[in-house]
Design an enzyme around this catalytic site. Sequence first.
Site, PDB file in Angstrom:
ATOM      1  N   ARG A   1      44.232  26.282  49.225  1.00 21.44           N
ATOM      2  CA  ARG A   1      43.727  25.986  47.875  1.00 21.44           C
ATOM      3  C   ARG A   1      44.876  25.793  46.895  1.00 21.44           C
ATOM      4  O   ARG A   1      44.722  25.116  45.869  1.00 21.44           O
ATOM      5  CB  ARG A   1      42.800  27.129  47.410  1.00 21.44           C
ATOM      6  CG  ARG A   1      41.963  26.759  46.200  1.00 21.44           C
ATOM      7  CD  ARG A   1      40.920  27.815  45.864  1.00 21.44           C
ATOM      8  NE  ARG A   1      41.539  29.010  45.277  1.00 21.44           N
ATOM      9  CZ  ARG A   1      40.870  30.090  44.914  1.00 21.44           C
ATOM     10  NH1 ARG A   1      39.560  30.140  45.082  1.00 21.44           N
ATOM     11  NH2 ARG A   1      41.489  31.141  44.392  1.00 21.44           N
TER      12      ARG A   1
ATOM     13  N   LYS B   1      32.657  31.134  46.976  1.00 22.59           N
ATOM     14  CA  LYS B   1      31.620  31.329  45.959  1.00 22.59           C
ATOM     15  C   LYS B   1      31.518  30.115  45.011  1.00 22.59           C
ATOM     16  O   LYS B   1      30.435  29.582  44.823  1.00 22.59           O
ATOM     17  CB  LYS B   1      31.897  32.604  45.137  1.00 22.59           C
ATOM     18  CG  LYS B   1      31.968  33.869  45.983  1.00 22.59           C
ATOM     19  CD  LYS B   1      32.303  35.085  45.141  1.00 22.59           C
ATOM     20  CE  LYS B   1      33.653  35.042  44.468  1.00 22.59           C
ATOM     21  NZ  LYS B   1      34.827  35.056  45.399  1.00 22.59           N
TER      22      LYS B   1
ATOM     23  N   ARG C   1      43.427  27.141  35.916  1.00 23.19           N
ATOM     24  CA  ARG C   1      44.049  26.366  36.997  1.00 23.19           C
ATOM     25  C   ARG C   1      43.912  24.885  36.660  1.00 23.19           C
ATOM     26  O   ARG C   1      43.018  24.514  35.902  1.00 23.19           O
ATOM     27  CB  ARG C   1      43.317  26.633  38.320  1.00 23.19           C
ATOM     28  CG  ARG C   1      43.446  28.055  38.791  1.00 23.19           C
ATOM     29  CD  ARG C   1      42.538  28.306  39.994  1.00 23.19           C
ATOM     30  NE  ARG C   1      42.575  29.708  40.363  1.00 23.19           N
ATOM     31  CZ  ARG C   1      41.577  30.340  40.972  1.00 23.19           C
ATOM     32  NH1 ARG C   1      40.459  29.686  41.289  1.00 23.19           N
ATOM     33  NH2 ARG C   1      41.687  31.611  41.288  1.00 23.19           N
TER      34      ARG C   1
ATOM     35  N   ARG D   1      45.046  39.465  46.292  1.00 26.46           N
ATOM     36  CA  ARG D   1      43.671  39.039  46.604  1.00 26.46           C
ATOM     37  C   ARG D   1      43.296  39.405  48.044  1.00 26.46           C
ATOM     38  O   ARG D   1      42.156  39.810  48.299  1.00 26.46           O
ATOM     39  CB  ARG D   1      43.518  37.531  46.378  1.00 26.46           C
ATOM     40  CG  ARG D   1      43.287  37.201  44.936  1.00 26.46           C
ATOM     41  CD  ARG D   1      43.675  35.781  44.568  1.00 26.46           C
ATOM     42  NE  ARG D   1      43.855  35.736  43.125  1.00 26.46           N
ATOM     43  CZ  ARG D   1      42.891  35.434  42.261  1.00 26.46           C
ATOM     44  NH1 ARG D   1      41.717  35.077  42.683  1.00 26.46           N
ATOM     45  NH2 ARG D   1      43.123  35.470  40.970  1.00 26.46           N
TER      46      ARG D   1
HETATM   47  N1  LIG Z   1      33.329  41.702  37.231  1.00 31.32           N
HETATM   48  C1  LIG Z   1      33.535  40.402  37.033  1.00 31.32           C
HETATM   49  N2  LIG Z   1      34.192  39.701  37.947  1.00 31.32           N
HETATM   50  C2  LIG Z   1      34.375  38.368  37.709  1.00 31.32           C
HETATM   51  C3  LIG Z   1      33.876  37.729  36.559  1.00 31.32           C
HETATM   52  N3  LIG Z   1      34.204  36.424  36.621  1.00 31.32           N
HETATM   53  C4  LIG Z   1      34.857  36.254  37.781  1.00 31.32           C
HETATM   54  N4  LIG Z   1      34.970  37.427  38.451  1.00 31.32           N
HETATM   55  C5  LIG Z   1      35.584  37.693  39.759  1.00 31.32           C
HETATM   56  O1  LIG Z   1      36.986  37.727  39.600  1.00 31.32           O
HETATM   57  C6  LIG Z   1      37.591  37.391  40.835  1.00 31.32           C
HETATM   58  C7  LIG Z   1      38.694  36.404  40.607  1.00 31.32           C
HETATM   59  O2  LIG Z   1      38.176  35.193  40.127  1.00 31.32           O
HETATM   60  P1  LIG Z   1      39.145  33.922  39.985  1.00 31.32           P
HETATM   61  O3  LIG Z   1      40.393  34.294  39.281  1.00 31.32           O
HETATM   62  O4  LIG Z   1      38.350  32.799  39.410  1.00 31.32           O
HETATM   63  O5  LIG Z   1      39.602  33.640  41.485  1.00 31.32           O
HETATM   64  P2  LIG Z   1      38.849  33.110  42.796  1.00 31.32           P
HETATM   65  O6  LIG Z   1      37.667  33.984  43.040  1.00 31.32           O
HETATM   66  O7  LIG Z   1      39.886  33.226  43.829  1.00 31.32           O
HETATM   67  O8  LIG Z   1      38.453  31.680  42.536  1.00 31.32           O
HETATM   68  C8  LIG Z   1      36.470  36.879  41.739  1.00 31.32           C
HETATM   69  O9  LIG Z   1      36.105  37.928  42.615  1.00 31.32           O
HETATM   70  C9  LIG Z   1      35.330  36.611  40.775  1.00 31.32           C
HETATM   71  O10 LIG Z   1      34.056  36.816  41.403  1.00 31.32           O
HETATM   72  C10 LIG Z   1      33.173  38.529  35.608  1.00 31.32           C
HETATM   73  O11 LIG Z   1      32.698  38.091  34.570  1.00 31.32           O
HETATM   74  N5  LIG Z   1      33.034  39.842  35.898  1.00 31.32           N
HETATM   75  N1  LIG Z   2      33.074  26.487  54.701  1.00 28.99           N
HETATM   76  C1  LIG Z   2      34.286  26.126  54.317  1.00 28.99           C
HETATM   77  N2  LIG Z   2      35.125  25.544  55.180  1.00 28.99           N
HETATM   78  C2  LIG Z   2      36.376  25.196  54.800  1.00 28.99           C
HETATM   79  N3  LIG Z   2      36.889  25.364  53.567  1.00 28.99           N
HETATM   80  C3  LIG Z   2      36.091  25.934  52.657  1.00 28.99           C
HETATM   81  C4  LIG Z   2      34.761  26.346  52.975  1.00 28.99           C
HETATM   82  N4  LIG Z   2      34.208  26.898  51.862  1.00 28.99           N
HETATM   83  C5  LIG Z   2      35.152  26.816  50.902  1.00 28.99           C
HETATM   84  N5  LIG Z   2      36.280  26.239  51.354  1.00 28.99           N
HETATM   85  C6  LIG Z   2      37.551  26.031  50.626  1.00 28.99           C
HETATM   86  O1  LIG Z   2      38.153  27.319  50.555  1.00 28.99           O
HETATM   87  C7  LIG Z   2      38.794  27.509  49.289  1.00 28.99           C
HETATM   88  C8  LIG Z   2      38.187  28.753  48.610  1.00 28.99           C
HETATM   89  O2  LIG Z   2      36.854  28.451  48.176  1.00 28.99           O
HETATM   90  P1  LIG Z   2      36.382  28.813  46.703  1.00 28.99           P
HETATM   91  O3  LIG Z   2      35.042  28.195  46.515  1.00 28.99           O
HETATM   92  O4  LIG Z   2      37.443  28.471  45.726  1.00 28.99           O
HETATM   93  O5  LIG Z   2      36.246  30.405  46.860  1.00 28.99           O
HETATM   94  P2  LIG Z   2      35.959  31.559  45.801  1.00 28.99           P
HETATM   95  O6  LIG Z   2      35.268  30.917  44.629  1.00 28.99           O
HETATM   96  O7  LIG Z   2      35.091  32.515  46.535  1.00 28.99           O
HETATM   97  O8  LIG Z   2      37.295  32.140  45.450  1.00 28.99           O
HETATM   98  C9  LIG Z   2      38.596  26.221  48.491  1.00 28.99           C
HETATM   99  O9  LIG Z   2      39.760  25.432  48.602  1.00 28.99           O
HETATM  100  C10 LIG Z   2      37.402  25.563  49.183  1.00 28.99           C
HETATM  101  O10 LIG Z   2      37.457  24.158  49.078  1.00 28.99           O
END
Ligand SMILES: Nc1nc2c(ncn2[C@@H]2O[C@H](COP(=O)(O)OP(=O)(O)O)[C@@H](O)[C@H]2O)c(=O)[nH]1
Ligand SMILES: Nc1ncnc2c1ncn2[C@@H]1O[C@H](COP(=O)(O)OP(=O)(O)O)[C@@H](O)[C@H]1O
Length: 207
Positions: free
Chosen positions: A145, A25, A52, A156
């Site tokens: 990551r 995302k 992070r 997760r």
């Molecule tokens: N409900 C809700 N979820 C959030 C919000 N911000 C981030 N998240 C979600 O929280 C989850 C964890 O986010 P994060 O700790 O940044 O980890 P990552 O998704 O692995 O990069 C993800 O599913 C995000 O979409 C928010 O404002 N509201």
């Molecule tokens: N299509 C892809 N192929 C390989 N690696 C990817 C791809 N899309 C994302 N990544 C890598 O996968 C990891 C998770 O992506 P990230 O954008 O942080 O996911 P999210 O925000 O959904 O948690 C990151 O290290 C990113 O660079």
Amino acid sequence: MRESTTKAMAGPRPVVLSGPSGAGKSTLLKKLMKEHDNVFGFSVSHTTRNPRPGEVNGKDYHYVTREVMQASIDKGEFIESAEFSGNMYGTSKASVQDVQAKNLICLLDIDMQGVKNIKRTDLNPIYISIQPPSMAVLEKRLRDRKTESEESLQKRLHTAKVEMEFSKEPGVFDVIIVNDNLDDAYKQLQRALLEEINKVKKVNMSS
Ligand SMILES: Nc1nc2c(ncn2[C@@H]2O[C@H](COP(=O)(O)OP(=O)(O)O)[C@@H](O)[C@H]2O)c(=O)[nH]1
Ligand SMILES: Nc1ncnc2c1ncn2[C@@H]1O[C@H](COP(=O)(O)OP(=O)(O)O)[C@@H](O)[C@H]1O
């Protein structure tokens, strides 16, 4: 009457990206904002998790304590909030209004609880699910990551299964994108948003 959080600022439709942690995302959102200057604005959420390396307070998240966040929620300052993997996350009204005031497409990165709660508001976004090609690939990407402890990673991955099931419920998402090859996934995302992107470009060019 339901409180109107955004109606007064009717502009482009916001976009919600949801899907398992590690699905891509943030990567896709950052690419959209980089490739379309002055079209998108990110709704900066609040969270109680630690930043992070490389994350910037006020840009990636507003990093706050549980006490501060709860007080703000109690004051009615949030559109939605949720507990994810041991931390609080939430979208403040201000975070969305800041973007909408600039007539930009507001991008929200939220989990499935956020999706459920946003559906109860009048925000009316386009809902997009970002999915990994498989759970094995998801695990590899999350490990590579290098942001999570083993405990956080397992939490997760467990939640990811629930999120994947949720995304199969009919009518929840407008678009489902499997992020296998990044460029392909990006093109699909861009195509899904093209109409909104063009609208904003047209309006912002003439103003
Ligand atoms: N409900 C809700 N979820 C959030 C919000 N911000 C981030 N998240 C979600 O929280 C989850 C964890 O986010 P994060 O700790 O940044 O980890 P990552 O998704 O692995 O990069 C993800 O599913 C995000 O979409 C928010 O404002 N509201
Ligand atoms: N299509 C892809 N192929 C390989 N690696 C990817 C791809 N899309 C994302 N990544 C890598 O996968 C990891 C998770 O992506 P990230 O954008 O942080 O996911 P999210 O925000 O959904 O948690 C990151 O290290 C990113 O660079």
